[in-house]
Design a protein around this motif. Structure first.
Motif, PDB file in Angstrom:
ATOM      1  N   GLU B 290       1.010  -1.332   0.159  1.00  0.00           N
ATOM      2  CA  GLU B 290      -0.034  -0.042  -0.042  1.00  0.00           C
ATOM      3  C   GLU B 290       0.760   1.278   0.078  1.00  0.00           C
ATOM      4  N   VAL B 293       2.027   1.901  -3.439  1.00  0.00           N
ATOM      5  CA  VAL B 293       0.825   2.121  -4.330  1.00  0.00           C
ATOM      6  C   VAL B 293       0.673   3.664  -3.906  1.00  0.00           C
ATOM      7  N   MET B 294       0.559   4.089  -2.620  1.00  0.00           N
ATOM      8  CA  MET B 294       0.539   5.447  -2.217  1.00  0.00           C
ATOM      9  C   MET B 294       1.560   6.448  -3.099  1.00  0.00           C
ATOM     10  N   LYS B 295       2.786   5.901  -2.850  1.00  0.00           N
ATOM     11  CA  LYS B 295       3.960   6.522  -3.731  1.00  0.00           C
ATOM     12  C   LYS B 295       3.750   6.632  -5.270  1.00  0.00           C
ATOM     13  N   THR B 296       3.145   5.536  -5.640  1.00  0.00           N
ATOM     14  CA  THR B 296       2.941   5.607  -7.108  1.00  0.00           C
ATOM     15  C   THR B 296       2.102   6.616  -7.542  1.00  0.00           C
ATOM     16  N   LEU B 297       0.989   6.598  -6.721  1.00  0.00           N
ATOM     17  CA  LEU B 297      -0.118   7.695  -6.990  1.00  0.00           C
ATOM     18  C   LEU B 297       0.412   9.046  -6.978  1.00  0.00           C
ATOM     19  N   GLY B 298       1.449   9.252  -6.301  1.00  0.00           N
ATOM     20  CA  GLY B 298       2.117  10.454  -6.271  1.00  0.00           C
ATOM     21  C   GLY B 298       2.267  11.189  -4.833  1.00  0.00           C
ATOM     22  N   PHE B 299       1.882  10.313  -3.835  1.00  0.00           N
ATOM     23  CA  PHE B 299       2.286  10.664  -2.409  1.00  0.00           C
ATOM     24  C   PHE B 299       3.667  10.846  -1.982  1.00  0.00           C
ATOM     25  N   SER B 300       3.977  11.873  -1.662  1.00  0.00           N
ATOM     26  CA  SER B 300       5.698  12.126  -1.443  1.00  0.00           C
ATOM     27  C   SER B 300       6.038  11.067  -0.394  1.00  0.00           C
ATOM     28  N   ARG B 303       5.493  12.696   2.759  1.00  0.00           N
ATOM     29  CA  ARG B 303       4.099  12.621   3.118  1.00  0.00           C
ATOM     30  C   ARG B 303       3.764  11.526   3.793  1.00  0.00           C
ATOM     31  N   ILE B 378       9.521   2.294  -4.764  1.00  0.00           N
ATOM     32  CA  ILE B 378       8.166   1.607  -5.223  1.00  0.00           C
ATOM     33  C   ILE B 378       8.305   0.487  -5.767  1.00  0.00           C
TER      34      ILE B 378
END
Lengths: 229, 385
Positions: B290, B293-300, B303, B378
Motif C-alpha cells: 500500500e 501504491v501511495m507513492k506510485t499515485l504521487g504521495f511524496s 508525506r 516503489i
C-alpha cells in the motif's frame, strides 16, 4: 498526432550479486497521444521495467525519456512524484486498493494530492465511478466487491485526476474471460471517448486485440523496432 | 477524506491489536498520572517559613516528653509553640474509615496554624470549650455524612480508652475546617490532647512532635540548633527542621515517591516503547504494497513519513488521553475509599508530563517505521522488477 512519449537510446541494468544484467540496451520507442498500445513478451523481456521507466517509478541508467516534449529522466524524486500525480494513472494486475477504504475513498486518494475542495473532489469521484459503472458501489469496501468490480474501482482511481497517460500492468491477469473483456472494453472507451493514451502490458493475446497496436518485446528489444520507433 | 482520516482508518485497520495497544498505553499513563498527582498533592502542602517542627531524633513515631514542649515554648526566638500526638484513628472500619486524628492543644494549635484554620468563631469556641469536641476537615465530614453537633465514635488502633475499657472515644463535632488546595489541615481530625491524655491507658504526658513559629525565619537555624543542643545526650534527643524540610523527610519516610515514579513508570514505558515500536514496524511492513501504491499515485515520501508518524502519535495521545481519564476515575475512587490524607486531584503537571511523554512515545515508536516507509522504493514495495 504528436508524440506523448519518446524513449531514445535508453539503457537499464540491474545487478544481481556480482552479476550485471542488461534489461535494455539503447531502447528507442515513441507513443503518440491517444494511442492504445499493448506490449507483449515473455517473462523477463523487460515489460514491467519499461512500464516502471514510463511511469517514473524507476530510473534509466542512460538515454532520454520525454513526456509531452519534456525530459522526465532527469527529474529528481520529488519532481517525479509530482509529475506522476499530475500525468499518469496506474492500473495493476491485483488492483492494489486500500482495504480499509470504500470504493469512493480509494478513488479519492489521488485527489488528496490536488487543491480541489472536498465538494469538487466528491463530484469528480462520482463521475469517475459512473464512467466505470460503479456509482452504486461507492460505499462498498474492496472485500465486498468482485475482482472485476475492484479493477473497475482501480480504473476509476487511475482516471479521477484526468491524467493523459494510463499505464496498465496485466490489468486482466486476475480475471475470468468475460470480466476481462468488460474491463478491456472500458479501457477502449477511455481511449476512444476520453482520449486517454494507454500502454498495457499483457501476456494475453486476446487482451492485446483490444489495443490499437501491439509491440512485442523480447530480451529488451522490440521485435519490430521500426513499429516502435 | 484527508490525511488525518486516512491515519485514523489505518490505525483501526486491526481493531483488536489497536485496542490492546491503547489499553497498555492507557494503563501506563494512568499510573503516571496517579503517581504524579499523589506526589504533587504531598509536596504542595502550604508551608510557612517561620514554622518549624521538633520531633524525636529517632523518628516521628517515637514520642517526646511533655517537658520538651514546655522548654521549647520558652526558648529564645520561639514565638509560639504547640504540640501534636498521633491518635491512630478510624471510623467504624479500616481501611475505608481511616482518619488522621491528631490530639492537639487547641489554643496554641490555632496560633501556629492560624492561616489554615479560618472557621466561624462559634465553631472555634465550641471546640475550645468542650474537651470532647473535635474539628474535622470539611471533606471528611462530607464523606461520612457528619453534621455539626453530632457525637461521633472514633476508634484508635493504638490506644485504649481507660474510661470505657475499649479503643473507642466519642467526640462531638464542633465544626468543619475548609481545606482549599495546599491547606496543611487537609484530611485532618483535631481532638483535645488533654482529654485524650487523661483517658488513655499508656503513654501519658508524652507528645508526638512540637510545631512552633519562630519570631523570624532568619533565626530558624539558630533556634533549631539551640533546641537540638538543649536535648542532646538526653534520653529523648530531638531533630528540629523547618516545615518544608519536615514535610520532605516525612514523605521520604513514606518511600521515595520520585524514585518509585521513575522506576515504575519508566519500566512501564520502556516495555510499551518496545511493544508499540515493534507493532508499528510490523504494521508498516504489512502495508508495504500500500505504501508502494501511495507513492506510485504521487504521495511524496515525506508525506508518507508524516502519515506513519501521525499514526503512532495518534496512538500515543489516544492512550495518554484515556490514561488521564482513567486516572481521574481512580483518584475519585480513592477519594471515596480513603479517609485521610490530602485529597488528590489530577495534577496539571501530570497532564503536562503525559502530553510530553506521549509526544516522545509517538515519535520514538513511529520514527523507525516512518523512516522505513520513507525509504521504501516503489519497485521494491510492489515487487515490480
Amino acid at each position: 498526432m504528436t508524440d506523448l512519449i519518446r524513449l531514445t537510446d535508453v539503457e537499464k541494468n540491474y545487478t544481481r550479486g556480482k552479476e550485471k544484467i542488461s534489461i535494455f540496451d539503447k531502447l528507442t520507442m515513441r507513443i503518440e497521444q491517444g494511442d492504445f498500445v499493448a506490449i507483449m513478451g515473455p517473462s523477463g523481456s523487460g515489460k514491467t521495467t519499461l512500464l516502471n521507466l514510463l511511469g517514473g517509478t524507476d530510473k534509466a541508467d542512460k538515454g532520454a525519456i520525454e513526456f509531452d516534449g519534456k525530459r522526465i529522466d532527469n527529474l529528481n524524486e520529488g519532481q517525479l512524484t509530482a509529475w506522476r500525480a499530475a500525468n499518469v494513472g496506474f492500473i495493476f494486475q491485483f488492483y492494489n486498493l486500500m482495504p480499509i477504504l470504500t470504493a469512493a475513498q480509494n478513488v479519492e486518494l489521488p485527489l488528496l494530492l490536488t487543491k480541489l475542495a472536498p465538494k469538487k473532489r466528491r463530484e469528480n469521484v462520482a463521475t469517475a465511478l459512473k464512467i466505470v459503472g460503479l456509482e452504486d458501489r461507492a460505499k462498498h469496501r474492496p472485500r465486498e466487491m468482485s475482482g472485476g468490480q475492484q479493477q473497475r474501482v482501480a480504473i476509476a482511481r487511475a482516471i479521477v485526476s484526468d491524467p493523459k497517460l494510463l499505464l496498465c500492468d496485466e490489468p486482466t491477469g486476475d480475471l475470468d474471460r468475460t470480466t476481462a473483456d468488460e474491463i478491456l472494453g472500458t479501457l477502449q472507451v477511455l481511449n476512444r471517448d476520453l482520449g486517454k493514451t494507454i500502454i498495457m502490458v499483457t501476456h494475453d493475446a486476446q487482451a492485446a486485440k483490444f489495443a490499437k497496436r501491439t509491440l512485442h518485446l523480447d530480451k529488451g528489444r522490440f521485435e519490430q523496432a521500426e513499429l516502435a520507433a | 477524506m484527508n490525511d488525518r482520516a486516512l491515519m485514523w482508518k489505518n490505525l483501526w485497520r486491526k481493531p483488536v491489536r489497536t485496542i490492546l495497544l491503547v489499553v497498555s498505553i492507557t494503563i501506563a499513563f494512568a499510573i503516571l498520572c496517579v503517581m504524579l498527582s499523589f506526589n504533587d498533592a504531598i509536596s504542595n502542602v502550604r508551608t510557612l517559613p517561620t514554622r518549624m517542627i521538633t520531633l524525636s531524633k529517632i523518628n516521628f513515631t517515637e514520642p517526646l516528653p511533655m517537658a520538651h514542649y514546655d522548654r521549647i515554648a520558652r526558648m529564645e526566638g520561639v514565638a509560639v509553640a504547640t504540640h501534636m500526638n498521633w491518635f491512630g484513628g478510624y471510623f467504624q472500619e479500616m481501611p475505608r474509615g481511616f482518619l488522621p486524628v491528631f490530639a492537639v492543644d487547641p489554643e496554641t494549635y490555632f496560633q501556629v496554624y492560624a492561616e489554615d484554620l479560618q472557621i466561624p468563631a462559634e465553631q472555634r469556641d465550641a471546640f475550645f470549650n468542650d474537651p470532647t469536641a473535635m474539628l474535622v476537615a470539611a471533606p471528611v465530614a462530607e464523606k461520612f455524612g457528619w453534621r455539626v453537633g453530632q457525637r461521633i465514635p472514633i476508634k484508635s488502633n493504638i490506644f485504649t480508652n481507660s474510661t470505657s475499657g475499649d479503643s473507642t472515644w466519642e467526640f462531638m463535632l464542633a465544626g468543619t475546617i475548609p481545606t482549599p488546595q495546599g491547606s496543611s489541615q487537609t484530611g485532618s481530625v483535631l481532638i483535645h490532647y488533654d482529654y485524650f491524655n487523661e483517658t488513655r491507658t499508656f503513654g501519658r504526658d508524652r507528645i508526638g512532635w512540637v510545631p512552633f513559629l519562630t519570631t523570624s525565619a532568619e533565626l530558624n537555624d539558630r533556634v533549631s540548633n539551640a533546641i537540638d543542643q538543649r536535648f542532646a545526650n538526653s534520653a529523648d534527643e530531638t531533630s528540629t527542621n523547618d516545615e518544608a524540610t519536615f514535610n520532605k523527610s516525612f514523605t521520604a519516610q513514606l518511600g521515595n515517591i520520585a524514585l518509585v515514579i521513575t522506576l515504575v513508570v519508566g519500566s512501564a514505558f520502556i516495555a510499551i516503547l518496545l511493544i508499540v515500536g515493534t507493532t508499528m514496524a510490523l504494521a508498516v511492513r504489512e502495508r508495504t504494497k500500500e505504501v508502494g501504491v501511495m507513492k506510485t499515485l504521487g504521495f511524496s515520501s515525506g508525506r508518507v513519513l508524516r502519515m506513519v508518524l501521525g499514526e503512532s502519535m495518534l496512538l500515543a495521545f489516544l492512550g495518554a488521553g484515556f490514561g488521564a481519564l482513567l486516572a481521574l476515575g481512580l483518584l475519585a475512587m480513592a477519594a471515596g475509599a480513603g479517609g485521610g490524607g490530602p485529597p488528590v486531584s489530577l495534577a496539571p503537571s501530570a497532564l503536562l508530563w503525559s502530553a510530553l511523554i506521549a509526544l516522545g512515545l509517538g515519535l520514538l515508536t513511529g520514527l523507525a517505521p516512518a523512516l522505513q516507509a520513507y525509504r521504501m522504493r516503489i519497485i521494491d514495495a510492489l515487487g515490480r522488477r
